[in-house]
Design a protein around this motif. Structure first.
Motif, PDB file in Angstrom:
ATOM      1  N   UNK A 178      -7.501  -7.575   4.631  1.00 30.03           N
ATOM      2  CA  UNK A 178      -6.869  -6.270   5.111  1.00 30.03           C
ATOM      3  C   UNK A 178      -6.154  -5.630   4.135  1.00 30.03           C
ATOM      4  N   UNK A 179      -6.359  -4.320   4.298  1.00 26.54           N
ATOM      5  CA  UNK A 179      -5.699  -3.442   3.005  1.00 26.54           C
ATOM      6  C   UNK A 179      -4.228  -3.527   3.581  1.00 26.54           C
ATOM      7  N   UNK A 180      -3.289  -3.420   2.558  1.00 28.93           N
ATOM      8  CA  UNK A 180      -1.884  -3.109   2.969  1.00 28.93           C
ATOM      9  C   UNK A 180      -1.542  -2.113   4.088  1.00 28.93           C
ATOM     10  N   UNK A 181      -2.160  -1.003   3.967  1.00 31.82           N
ATOM     11  CA  UNK A 181      -2.150   0.072   4.925  1.00 31.82           C
ATOM     12  C   UNK A 181      -2.292  -0.301   6.355  1.00 31.82           C
ATOM     13  N   UNK A 182      -3.651  -1.083   6.445  1.00 34.14           N
ATOM     14  CA  UNK A 182      -4.050  -1.381   7.900  1.00 34.14           C
ATOM     15  C   UNK A 182      -3.095  -2.463   8.341  1.00 34.14           C
ATOM     16  N   UNK A 183      -2.354  -3.456   7.570  1.00 34.70           N
ATOM     17  CA  UNK A 183      -1.520  -4.519   7.892  1.00 34.70           C
ATOM     18  C   UNK A 183      -0.267  -3.838   8.299  1.00 34.70           C
ATOM     19  N   UNK A 184       0.293  -2.972   7.472  1.00 30.80           N
ATOM     20  CA  UNK A 184       1.505  -2.085   8.030  1.00 30.80           C
ATOM     21  C   UNK A 184       1.484  -1.614   9.298  1.00 30.80           C
ATOM     22  N   UNK A 185       0.293  -0.708   9.714  1.00 29.92           N
ATOM     23  CA  UNK A 185       0.065  -0.200  10.904  1.00 29.92           C
ATOM     24  C   UNK A 185       0.172  -1.264  11.968  1.00 29.92           C
ATOM     25  N   UNK A 186      -0.540  -2.299  11.559  1.00 31.20           N
ATOM     26  CA  UNK A 186      -0.677  -3.276  12.689  1.00 31.20           C
ATOM     27  C   UNK A 186       0.660  -3.955  12.965  1.00 31.20           C
ATOM     28  N   UNK A 187       1.462  -4.082  11.983  1.00 29.70           N
ATOM     29  CA  UNK A 187       2.677  -4.522  12.190  1.00 29.70           C
ATOM     30  C   UNK A 187       3.801  -3.607  12.936  1.00 29.70           C
ATOM     31  N   UNK A 188       3.758  -2.306  12.779  1.00 35.63           N
ATOM     32  CA  UNK A 188       4.340  -1.388  13.354  1.00 35.63           C
ATOM     33  C   UNK A 188       3.905  -1.475  14.901  1.00 35.63           C
ATOM     34  N   UNK A 189       2.385  -1.567  15.298  1.00 31.07           N
ATOM     35  CA  UNK A 189       2.024  -1.413  16.460  1.00 31.07           C
ATOM     36  C   UNK A 189       2.412  -2.314  17.382  1.00 31.07           C
ATOM     37  N   UNK A 190       2.594  -3.752  16.745  1.00 29.43           N
ATOM     38  CA  UNK A 190       2.959  -4.997  17.378  1.00 29.43           C
ATOM     39  C   UNK A 190       4.582  -4.914  17.984  1.00 29.43           C
ATOM     40  N   UNK A 191       5.351  -4.236  16.786  1.00 30.10           N
ATOM     41  CA  UNK A 191       6.924  -4.331  16.950  1.00 30.10           C
ATOM     42  C   UNK A 191       7.480  -2.991  17.574  1.00 30.10           C
ATOM     43  N   UNK A 192       6.864  -1.824  17.786  1.00 32.02           N
ATOM     44  CA  UNK A 192       7.349  -0.671  18.208  1.00 32.02           C
ATOM     45  C   UNK A 192       6.695  -0.124  19.262  1.00 32.02           C
ATOM     46  N   UNK A 193       7.306   0.183  20.372  1.00 31.22           N
ATOM     47  CA  UNK A 193       6.417   0.845  21.505  1.00 31.22           C
ATOM     48  C   UNK A 193       6.192   2.433  21.513  1.00 31.22           C
ATOM     49  N   UNK A 194       6.945   3.102  20.434  1.00 34.62           N
ATOM     50  CA  UNK A 194       6.631   4.344  20.522  1.00 34.62           C
ATOM     51  C   UNK A 194       6.548   4.947  18.920  1.00 34.62           C
ATOM     52  N   UNK A 195       5.541   4.832  18.323  1.00 32.63           N
ATOM     53  CA  UNK A 195       5.503   4.967  16.927  1.00 32.63           C
ATOM     54  C   UNK A 195       6.093   6.535  16.408  1.00 32.63           C
ATOM     55  N   UNK A 196       6.173   7.353  17.415  1.00 33.53           N
ATOM     56  CA  UNK A 196       6.637   8.623  16.976  1.00 33.53           C
ATOM     57  C   UNK A 196       7.953   8.675  16.286  1.00 33.53           C
ATOM     58  N   UNK A 197       8.856   7.458  16.809  1.00 33.08           N
ATOM     59  CA  UNK A 197      10.083   7.065  16.737  1.00 33.08           C
ATOM     60  C   UNK A 197      10.391   6.888  14.889  1.00 33.08           C
ATOM     61  N   UNK A 198       9.166   6.333  14.588  1.00 31.59           N
ATOM     62  CA  UNK A 198       9.264   5.796  13.012  1.00 31.59           C
ATOM     63  C   UNK A 198       8.937   6.939  12.047  1.00 31.59           C
ATOM     64  N   UNK A 199       9.952   7.292  11.201  1.00 29.21           N
ATOM     65  CA  UNK A 199       9.731   8.519  10.346  1.00 29.21           C
ATOM     66  C   UNK A 199       8.826   8.382   9.094  1.00 29.21           C
TER      67      UNK A 199
END
Length: 324
Positions: A178-199
């Motif tokens: 997995x590219x680091x960008x893909x992994x970072x997105x997957x981690x955020x999606x698993x941990x955060x309910x509303x990604x719009x809150x992450x700047x």
């Protein structure tokens, strides 16, 4: 158990997005523990220690520690094998709790206001249950205390890896796919309910953290072995003996705040209320539309609950008649 008290929002510091707090490598018992300091902004601030979750790091506390800096002189540590700390010899909840105890003793800052998220929540419950002399208050955010229905956790998919000899190598191989960008997105999606809150800044920092993991040869082994240790602690909790995390929770005497997100995808959402019921002097805050890392997703709301806890304990200290 009672509802958490929320401090008035307008009395908190103004919103800003600080960079990760400065860190330093400290040699403790022969290995390096990485520590980030959030200096107090007011005289009389009391010491606090923040402990991250599985796969996390001290950076998970940047915003919350900043919002509390007028009351708390903060330190956040990277557990062994995570963030920028060196790998450890053992990756179990008791081993991590021993490290936290040793750090508090080494730093000479105890007793501290102790915070834990996810795995860190289990770790600090053990610390508070066994060493009440080191803990002023306890704040638990989505604590990974035992539950047995792993269908309620995305991490349940990792269970088969625990049964495979050398499962760490499988995880390490997966990281390379997995590219680091893909992994970072997957981690955020698993941990955060509303990604719009992450700047954007926090997203960039999450990506940089993933790149650090990719460069650390020990990371996959640390992750799998820690997950294995956490699952073992879950199973022991339902067996006779003194090592049960639920028994330790019932032994906690520090005033405690428990925060849970109703959209948590990693820890069974029933665990936070169960934890608050187990700990004698507890307050519960359940957040709709929030995931596993409320201190990242809604740091201001969590800070209001923390200051509410601090204000309540200060008032009780001034007026002992209010206790109970």
């Amino acid at each position: 158990m009672k509802p958490a008290t929320l401090w008035p929002d307008h009395l908190l510091p103004e919103d800003r997005v600080p960079p990760p707090w400065p860190g330093r490598a400290v040699r403790l018992d022969g290995s390096v523990t990485y520590v980030r300091d959030t200096p107090a902004t007011a005289v009389g601030a009391e010491p606090a220690l923040y402990v991250h979750g599985l796969g996390g790091s001290s950076q998970n506390w940047t915003d919350l520690a900043g919002l509390l800096a007028d009351r708390l002189d903060g330190q956040a540590i990277d557990l062994p094998g995570f963030g920028r700390s060196e790998p450890g010899r053992r990756y179990t909840v008791p081993a991590f709790a021993d490290l936290v105890v040793r750090w508090i003793e080494h730093s000479g800052r105890g007793p501290v206001h102790l915070f834990g998220n996810s795995l860190g929540g289990a770790v600090v419950v053990q610390v508070a249950g066994l060493r009440p002399d080191l803990v002023r208050t306890l704040t638990l955010i989505s604590p990974a205390l035992p539950f047995l229905d792993f269908r309620r956790s995305l991490q349940g998919r990792l269970l088969p890896v625990l049964a495979i000899p050398g499962g760490e190598r499988l995880v390490a191989w997966r990281l390379t796919q997995l590219a680091p960008e893909v992994m970072a997105q997957q981690v955020l999606e698993a941990c955060v309910a509303d990604l719009s809150r992450i700047c954007a800044q926090r997203r960039a920092e999450a990506l940089e953290e993933i790149r650090v993991r990719y460069e650390a040869e020990h990371y996959a082994a640390a992750y799998v072995r820690t997950f294995r240790g956490l699952v073992s602690s879950f199973l022991r909790a339902y067996l006779p003996g003194s090592g049960s995390l639920w028994r330790l929770a019932r032994a906690v005497r520090a005033p405690t705040l428990v925060v849970g997100g109703r959209q948590d995808r990693l820890v069974d959402v029933r665990v936070a209320p169960q934890t608050a019921r187990a700990i004698p002097d507890s307050r519960l805050l359940m957040l709709d539309g929030v995931g596993h890392v409320a201190q990242l997703e809604v740091p201001r709301l969590v800070a209001r609950a923390v200051v509410g806890l601090l204000a309540e304990t200060e008032e009780t200290a001034r007026r002992p008649d209010l206790a109970g």
